[in-house]
Motif scaffolding. Structure first.
Motif, short mmCIF file in Angstrom:
data_model
loop_
_atom_site.label_atom_id
_atom_site.label_comp_id
_atom_site.label_asym_id
_atom_site.label_seq_id
_atom_site.Cartn_x
_atom_site.Cartn_y
_atom_site.Cartn_z
N GLN A 168 0.82 -1.21 0.00
CA GLN A 168 0.00 0.00 0.00
C GLN A 168 0.86 1.26 0.00
OE1 GLN A 168 -2.62 -0.05 3.33
NE2 GLN A 168 -3.53 1.94 2.87
N ARG A 169 0.37 2.31 -0.69
CA ARG A 169 1.08 3.60 -0.71
C ARG A 169 0.78 4.35 0.59
NH1 ARG A 169 3.96 6.09 -4.07
NH2 ARG A 169 3.64 4.35 -5.48
N VAL A 170 1.82 4.80 1.29
CA VAL A 170 1.62 5.52 2.54
C VAL A 170 2.59 6.71 2.62
CG1 VAL A 170 0.76 3.61 3.95
CG2 VAL A 170 3.22 3.98 3.73
N TYR A 171 2.38 7.53 3.63
CA TYR A 171 3.29 8.65 3.89
C TYR A 171 3.89 8.46 5.28
CZ TYR A 171 1.10 10.46 -0.24
OH TYR A 171 0.67 10.58 -1.54
N ALA A 172 5.20 8.43 5.31
CA ALA A 172 5.88 8.29 6.60
C ALA A 172 6.15 9.68 7.15
CB ALA A 172 7.17 7.51 6.42
N LEU A 173 5.66 9.93 8.35
CA LEU A 173 5.86 11.23 9.00
C LEU A 173 7.00 11.07 10.02
CD1 LEU A 173 3.01 11.28 7.79
CD2 LEU A 173 2.25 12.53 9.79
N VAL A 174 8.10 11.74 9.71
CA VAL A 174 9.28 11.55 10.54
C VAL A 174 9.45 12.74 11.48
CG1 VAL A 174 11.76 11.12 10.55
CG2 VAL A 174 10.34 10.23 8.69
N LYS A 175 9.33 12.47 12.78
CA LYS A 175 9.35 13.54 13.75
C LYS A 175 10.78 14.00 14.05
CE LYS A 175 7.82 13.41 18.17
NZ LYS A 175 7.07 12.65 19.17
N SER A 176 11.69 13.06 14.11
CA SER A 176 13.06 13.47 14.38
C SER A 176 14.06 12.49 13.79
CB SER A 176 13.26 13.65 15.88
OG SER A 176 14.02 12.60 16.40
N VAL A 177 15.19 13.05 13.40
CA VAL A 177 16.23 12.28 12.73
C VAL A 177 17.54 12.67 13.39
CG1 VAL A 177 17.46 12.00 10.55
CG2 VAL A 177 15.00 12.37 10.53
N SER A 178 18.42 11.71 13.59
CA SER A 178 19.74 12.11 14.08
C SER A 178 20.81 11.62 13.12
CB SER A 178 19.96 11.56 15.48
OG SER A 178 19.93 10.16 15.43
N LEU A 179 21.89 12.34 13.13
CA LEU A 179 23.01 12.01 12.27
C LEU A 179 23.77 10.87 12.94
CD1 LEU A 179 23.81 13.37 9.68
CD2 LEU A 179 25.51 14.67 10.95
N ASP A 180 24.07 9.85 12.16
CA ASP A 180 24.70 8.66 12.71
C ASP A 180 26.14 8.56 12.23
OD1 ASP A 180 23.93 6.16 14.22
OD2 ASP A 180 24.89 5.32 12.46
#
Lengths: 222, 361
Positions: free
Chosen positions: B348-360
């Motif tokens: 299924q087509r969805v939208y991922a809502l990303v609240k926070s990302v950190s640099l790894d």
């Protein structure tokens, strides 16, 4: 005092300690590292002199070492002297009699070192013998000191085995304990007192040195 | 000369059995990840020759073990550098003595790593005359790592080198571990049960459970798999994705990155050059899922993708959704109720809502 008996005793103890250092070290190492099923049997054999009366040990040695027995006869063939009632025979007897005092402290010390440092040494390209001398021995230095001192002192205190296979030949087999025995037998109590007190003092000082050393040098080797 | 690490071995230790058959590229850092008692350390010990194994080990064309041909090279002849979890420095030698012990036995083997190189790279000059007992945990590992490198190994085996350290010490030693691969170019196997360490250090990762290989491949691809995530535990559930820096917004102090055609923005990371590849860690609990592109939302990072996998454990209130975005995967942790209400299904087509990302890393 009897300088001859004292000198002979120290000589015997020193030679015995040296011989046992050479024989006992590989034996203790084997006991500490082997996975062989024979280990308990060898351990028991090594500890036998702790429980056997010295007379039993001396009796068997007499049977084995006398000139009519194969080992004794071979010795006469090679050296021209007998093993029984000789200094060489006393060394053989003392080595067997004091064996556990060399092997057990070393076994304990090697076991305490464990596999870890030796694996580390192997990963640093040290061959097994190299690793033994450069890692296992320095880390077991306290065990070596304890083993040597106890072996030396225990040999000094030897009596029964000497009496059985060595007799009482001045300069050859008449060690301090035998001399004391003879002094008592011949009712020369003053001489017996002197030698006994000397032996008592010596033994105490040796043990004091061992326990003192254990306190002063924790794990550090040098 | 084949430049890989060809392993096909089995080790039996009591009831435990380890079976690994894999060809590992002989370069960079390969992470070996798994829960405790999964056989990670046993694998390393077998490679070093400390555990007897059956099968074969061929390292860059050099046979270390081949039970069929009755070859078992003893540990001291295998040119491995082994870093133990407990450092295993020699207590009867000082720091310089420990380093010298290794250097003297290295001979003139390649790579030519000198005493001074290593002392410099690991900042050991002030420690050289120190007694080993007087070192902190982090210093011990630093010395042990330096000592290992001085043997001039062809293969480095690191057995949970950080496990015995607290967070502060870990942070202190990690840069040195990273420098081993980049500065000395020695292929490395890095064992850890901590997914963050593997994610940060390893180019590719081998996952072991119960003595068997569960997954092997590039680290981001392996770590995003849900079955691998379940080993790491729910708290650490996250993915590492690779993104290309496309621009810096100096006005809003944001850095924009491209993930398979979708854009992600991060609070200003000015040290990343445009065109550079960054590794981003995204935790599953920071990702929500919508079936339509949401508007009027404070979350800036909305990535269009396809549900690649959906795992809903009936005993748990949560469901795990793996969303494919331009060939990479994000992991979302939502409630099972939400998954049912949205009628999510794979493909299924969805939208991922990303609240926070950190640099790894």
């Amino acid at each position: 005092m009897e300088p001859g008996a004292i000198g002979l005793t120290l000589h015997l103890a020193a030679v015995t300690t040296l011989v046992l250092l050479l024989l006992g070290t590989p034996l203790a190492w084997w006991l500490a590292t082997t996975r062989s099923v024979l280990r308990p049997a060898v351990e028991a054999l090594t500890a036998l002199p702790l429980v056997l009366p010295p007379t039993v040990l001396g009796f068997y040695l007499l049977i084995l070492l006398n000139p009519t027995a194969p080992i004794g006869a071979f010795w006469v063939e090679v050296t021209g002297t007998t093993l029984t009632f000789s200094f060489a025979g006393l060394v053989v007897g003392s080595v067997i009699y004091s064996l556990p005092f060399m092997v057990q402290p070393l076994h304990g010390a090697f076991a305490a070192v464990g596999r870890g440092p030796l694996e580390a040494a192997a990963s640093l390209r040290a061959r097994p013998l190299d690793a033994f001398f450069t890692v296992a021995v320095p880390l077991s230095v306290r065990g070596f000191v304890t083993a040597c001192v106890l072996t030396f002192a225990h040999t000094v205190g030897e009596f029964g085995v000497v009496l059985m296979i060595g007799g009482n030949i001045p300069g050859e087999t008449r060690v301090v304990s035998i001399a004391i025995y003879e002094h008592v037998e011949t009712l020369r109590y003053a001489d017996a007192h002197l030698l006994s007190a000397a032996l008592l003092g010596f033994s105490f000082l040796v043990l004091l040195a061992v326990y003192g050393m254990n306190r002063r040098f924790p794990v550090r080797a040098f | 000369m084949p430049s890989d690490l060809d392993i096909d071995l089995s080790v039996a230790l009591g009831d435990f059995r380890l079976d690994v058959a894999e060809r590992l590229p002989f370069a960079g850092i390969t992470g070996v990840f798994g829960p405790s008692a999964s056989g990670k350390s046993t694998l390393l010990r077998a490679l070093a020759g400390f555990e007897s194994a059956r099968g074969h080990i061929v390292v860059a064309g050099e046979t270390w073990l081949d039970t069929a041909r009755r070859i078992a090279v003893p540990p001291f002849r295998r040119r491995v550098g082994f870093l133990f979890q407990d450092a295993r420095l020699f207590a009867h030698l000082d720091v310089a003595g420990n380093l010298g012990y290794a250097a003297r036995r290295a001979g003139d083997a390649d790579p030519a790593i000198s005493f001074d190189d290593v002392v410099g790279a690991f900042d050991l000059e002030p420690l050289l005359r120190r007694s080993v007992d007087a070192l902190s945990g982090g210093e011990r590992q630093r010395v042990a790592l330096a000592r290992t490198l001085l043997t001039r190994p062809t293969l480095l085996l690191l057995d949970e080198p950080l496990a015995a350290l607290d967070l502060y010490r870990k942070a202190e030693i990690l840069p040195y571990l990273e420098s081993v691969s980049s500065r000395f170019h020695i292929p490395t196997l890095y064992v850890s049960h901590a997914i963050e360490e593997v994610g940060r250090l390893a180019d590719r990762t081998l996952v072991l459970t119960d003595g068997r290989v569960r997954a092997f491949g590039p680290t981001p691809a392996v770590l995003e798999r849900l079955d691998v995530q379940s080993i790491a535990g729910p708290l650490e559930a996250s993915v590492v994705i690779e993104a290309r820096v496309t621009g810096h917004d100096t006005g809003y102090r944001l850095t924009r990155l491209d993930v398979g055609g979708e854009t992600i923005s991060l609070p200003d990371v000015a040290h990343l050059d445009i065109g550079a590849t960054a590794r981003l860690r995204v935790r599953a609990r920071d990702v929500a899922v919508a079936t339509a592109r949401p508007s009027a939302l404070s979350i800036r990072n909305v990535l269009e993708g396809i549900v690649a996998e959906l795992v809903a454990d009936p005993d748990s209130p949560f469901a795990e959704v793996l969303v494919e975005v331009g060939g990479q995967h994000l992991r979302a942790r939502i409630t099972r109720a939400a998954a049912d209400e949205l009628a999510l299904e794979e493909g299924q087509r969805v939208y991922a809502l990303v609240k926070s990302v950190s640099l790894d890393g």
